[in-house]
Design an enzyme around this catalytic site. Structure first.
Site, PDB file in Angstrom:
ATOM      1  CD  GLU A 155       3.306   6.084 -13.428  1.00 12.80           C
ATOM      2  OE1 GLU A 155       2.627   5.022 -13.781  1.00 12.80           O
ATOM      3  OE2 GLU A 155       3.633   7.216 -13.546  1.00 12.80           O
TER       4      GLU A 155
ATOM      5  CG  ASN B 182       3.199  13.421 -14.709  1.00  8.82           C
ATOM      6  OD1 ASN B 182       3.944  14.403 -15.155  1.00  8.82           O
ATOM      7  ND2 ASN B 182       2.825  12.878 -13.512  1.00  8.82           N
TER       8      ASN B 182
ATOM      9  CG  HIS C  76      10.230   9.236 -10.408  1.00 14.68           C
ATOM     10  ND1 HIS C  76      10.632   9.907  -8.882  1.00 14.68           N
ATOM     11  CD2 HIS C  76       9.302   9.925 -11.333  1.00 14.68           C
ATOM     12  CE1 HIS C  76       9.034  10.456  -9.150  1.00 14.68           C
ATOM     13  NE2 HIS C  76       8.994  10.271  -9.810  1.00 14.68           N
TER      14      HIS C  76
ATOM     15  CD  GLU D 284       4.686  11.981 -10.054  1.00 12.93           C
ATOM     16  OE1 GLU D 284       5.849  11.135  -9.761  1.00 12.93           O
ATOM     17  OE2 GLU D 284       4.242  11.826 -10.645  1.00 12.93           O
TER      18      GLU D 284
ATOM     19  CG  ASP E 183      12.829  11.256  -7.183  1.00 12.77           C
ATOM     20  OD1 ASP E 183      13.001  10.510  -8.124  1.00 12.77           O
ATOM     21  OD2 ASP E 183      11.671  11.233  -6.162  1.00 12.77           O
TER      22      ASP E 183
HETATM   23  O1  G3I Z   1      -2.601   3.650   2.700  1.00  9.21           O
HETATM   24  C1  G3I Z   1      -2.324   2.468   3.322  1.00  9.21           C
HETATM   25  C2  G3I Z   1      -1.968   2.099   4.653  1.00  9.21           C
HETATM   26  O2  G3I Z   1      -3.172   2.130   5.179  1.00  9.21           O
HETATM   27  C3  G3I Z   1      -0.958   1.291   4.908  1.00  9.21           C
HETATM   28  O3  G3I Z   1      -0.773   0.780   6.180  1.00  9.21           O
HETATM   29  C4  G3I Z   1       0.535   1.013   4.661  1.00  9.21           C
HETATM   30  C5  G3I Z   1       1.373   0.183   4.799  1.00  9.21           C
HETATM   31  O4  G3I Z   1       2.382   0.085   3.781  1.00  9.21           O
HETATM   32  O5  G3I Z   1       0.586   1.880   3.122  1.00  9.21           O
HETATM   33  C6  G3I Z   1      -0.176   2.661   2.727  1.00  9.21           C
HETATM   34  O6  G3I Z   1      -0.315   2.715   1.414  1.00  9.21           O
HETATM   35  C7  G3I Z   1       0.827   2.799   0.914  1.00  9.21           C
HETATM   36  C8  G3I Z   1       0.499   4.752   0.000  1.00  9.21           C
HETATM   37  O7  G3I Z   1       1.803   4.978  -0.910  1.00  9.21           O
HETATM   38  C9  G3I Z   1       0.465   5.918   0.308  1.00  9.21           C
HETATM   39  O8  G3I Z   1       1.101   6.064   1.856  1.00  9.21           O
HETATM   40  C10 G3I Z   1       1.345   2.169   0.044  1.00  9.21           C
HETATM   41  O9  G3I Z   1       1.979   0.860   0.795  1.00  9.21           O
HETATM   42  C11 G3I Z   1       2.854   2.856  -1.076  1.00  9.21           C
HETATM   43  O10 G3I Z   1       3.102   1.904  -2.143  1.00  9.21           O
HETATM   44  C12 G3I Z   1       1.818   3.631  -1.445  1.00  9.21           C
HETATM   45  O11 G3I Z   1       3.184   4.337  -2.730  1.00  9.21           O
HETATM   46  C13 G3I Z   1       3.183   5.768  -3.711  1.00  9.21           C
HETATM   47  C14 G3I Z   1       3.575   5.340  -5.059  1.00  9.21           C
HETATM   48  O12 G3I Z   1       2.978   6.244  -5.443  1.00  9.21           O
HETATM   49  C15 G3I Z   1       2.183   4.568  -5.608  1.00  9.21           C
HETATM   50  O13 G3I Z   1       2.077   4.073  -7.012  1.00  9.21           O
HETATM   51  C16 G3I Z   1       3.679   6.799  -3.039  1.00  9.21           C
HETATM   52  O14 G3I Z   1       3.678   7.122  -1.420  1.00  9.21           O
HETATM   53  C17 G3I Z   1       3.993   7.734  -4.407  1.00  9.21           C
HETATM   54  O15 G3I Z   1       4.726   8.948  -3.558  1.00  9.21           O
HETATM   55  C18 G3I Z   1       4.137   7.787  -5.825  1.00  9.21           C
HETATM   56  O16 G3I Z   1       4.240   8.127  -6.281  1.00  9.21           O
HETATM   57  C19 G3I Z   1       4.325   8.291  -7.679  1.00  9.21           C
HETATM   58  C20 G3I Z   1       3.249   9.338  -8.291  1.00  9.21           C
HETATM   59  O17 G3I Z   1       2.395   8.706  -7.959  1.00  9.21           O
HETATM   60  C21 G3I Z   1       3.836   9.119  -9.852  1.00  9.21           C
HETATM   61  N1  G3I Z   1       4.506   8.694 -10.677  1.00  9.21           N
HETATM   62  C22 G3I Z   1       5.604   7.896  -9.523  1.00  9.21           C
HETATM   63  C23 G3I Z   1       5.332   8.202  -8.024  1.00  9.21           C
HETATM   64  C24 G3I Z   1       7.087   7.298  -7.455  1.00  9.21           C
HETATM   65  O18 G3I Z   1       6.354   6.194  -7.644  1.00  9.21           O
END
Ligand code: G3I
Length: 370
Positions: free
Chosen positions: A173, A214, A250, A279, A281
């Protein structure tokens, strides 16, 4: 390049048998008469990856570490798919939580899961403006300091996962919607040359791994995908190691299907890089209904067909495969239902559309073998 051993039909059937009744139900046998279930376990329909493999491609799904505890989900992912990508485990905040202190525990957990299930593994991601550790974003760095930090991060992570991942999303990105560079800490401190540096450092750490750029919203032909086209063309001209362009995929029904998708894939392939949906969906405004699910199925079929039409489109990865575990509802309230399996791990029309598209491409030409 040595990839993990490809799964064979024999192995898939043996694995299905080993999974036992609970997993067999999760494999989609729930609706079958009991008398047939045992037989079907050994002669079940081809998986998405079985079919993709027949076309020389993989079909994958992302997985996040907490989902491994959902055994029905993890077992089905390990059976239906041929590749996986960690949703979060290999990002900078996870792997280098303090400067120079690396923690690959979560990434290694995904490596072990992938190996146990015969899945190829995409590495995601070495460099992103999001999910960076606090020590990095809160610091003030000279260009020399940040270059050294970036080089050390990339080198250490790529070496750790050497031979375990077949591809890396090196930079994720890095462009804005209008095709200008995103003003990340890396761009602001180092200028656009950081991208070529990152690719070179990754290549030096693992000369065999495929290196990708990507991004999202690059499926259509437009300013953002044009910017990647120009950049990759220049990187190639400068002999910078770049192997692939990842289209996250996406998509959202309410914004229309990306125009020129196949032509877009073709123009990148013509630059001599692989392309992949990394990715995928396809979300919708909730609640879902028959019309939306039918449209979604058609879009999944169109994406699959576009990839199948381009030789250098090497595979498709969905960002999780079931509405049970999806990032979308938390980020886009009121939207969701984006994956080919529903919350109960039952197939949606999208699954059948993907399966049909892959099966048509995997079938031997008419009259052959027949
Ligand atoms: O690790 C913490 C945890 O300690 C805490 O308790 C919890 C409470 O909300 O949050 C956890 O962190 C989360 C993290 O995922 C791990 O699970 C974040 O809040 C959450 O925002 C984060 O979301 C991820 C996101 O990227 C962040 O931008 C998604 O799981 C993940 O699927 C998503 O993936 C991205 C790709 O990397 C890049 N392209 C877009 C895609 C979708 O956003």
């Amino acid at each position: 390049m040595t990839l993990p051993v490809q799964r064979t039909r024999t192995r898939t059937c043996a694995r299905a048998a080993a999974l036992g009744l609970t997993a067999a139900l999760a494999l989609g046998l729930a609706g079958m008469p009991a008398a047939h279930a045992g037989t079907e376990r050994h002669h079940r329909a081809a998986t998405l990856d079985d079919l993709a493999q027949k076309t020389g491609r993989y079909y994958g799904s992302a997985v996040d570490n907490p989902e491994l505890a959902d055994t029905a989900y993890a077992d089905l992912l390990g059976t239906e798919f041929g590749a996986t990508t960690p949703g979060n485990a290999m990002k900078w905040e996870s792997t280098e939580p303090q400067r120079g202190v690396f923690d690959f525990t979560a990434g290694d957990e995904i490596v072990n899961y992938a190996r146990a299930n015969g899945l190829k593994l995409r590495g995601h991601t070495l460099l992103w403006h999001n999910q960076l550790p606090g020590w990095l974003t809160s610091g003030t760095w000279t260009p020399d300091e940040l270059r050294s930090i970036l080089k050390n991060h990339i080198t250490t992570e790529v070496k750790h996962f050497k031979g375990k991942v077949f591809a890396w999303d090196v930079a994720n990105e890095i462009m804005n919607e209008d095709g200008t560079y995103r003003e990340s800490i890396f761009y602001k401190t180092l200028g656009p040359g950081y991208i070529a540096d990152a690719l070179r450092w990754a290549h030096a750490a693992d000369p065999k791994v495929k290196l990708y750029l990507n991004d999202y919203n690059v499926e259509a032909i437009g300013p953002k995908s044009d910017a990647y086209y120009t950049l990759i063309k220049q990187l190639k001209a400068d002999r910078v190691p770049i192997d692939g362009f990842g289209l996250q995929g996406h998509l959202a029904l309410q914004y229309g299907f990306p125009s020129g998708l196949k032509e877009n894939l073709q123009r990148f392939a013509a630059l001599r890089v692989d392309v992949a949906f990394t990715e995928l969906d396809i979300r919708m405004n909730l609640p879902s209904d028959t019309a939306k699910l039918t449209q979604q199925a058609d879009w999944y079929r169109q994406v699959t067909d576009a990839c199948l039409a381009v030789k250098r489109c090497v595979g498709i990865t969905v960002w999780g495969y079931s509405d049970r575990h999806s990032w979308i509802p938390a980020v886009f309230p009121g939207e969701g239902a984006a994956l080919p399996w529903d919350e109960n791990l039952a197939h949606k029309p999208a699954y059948d559309a993907i399966h049909d598209a892959l099966a048509a491409a995997a079938a031997p030409p008419h009259g052959k073998n027949g």
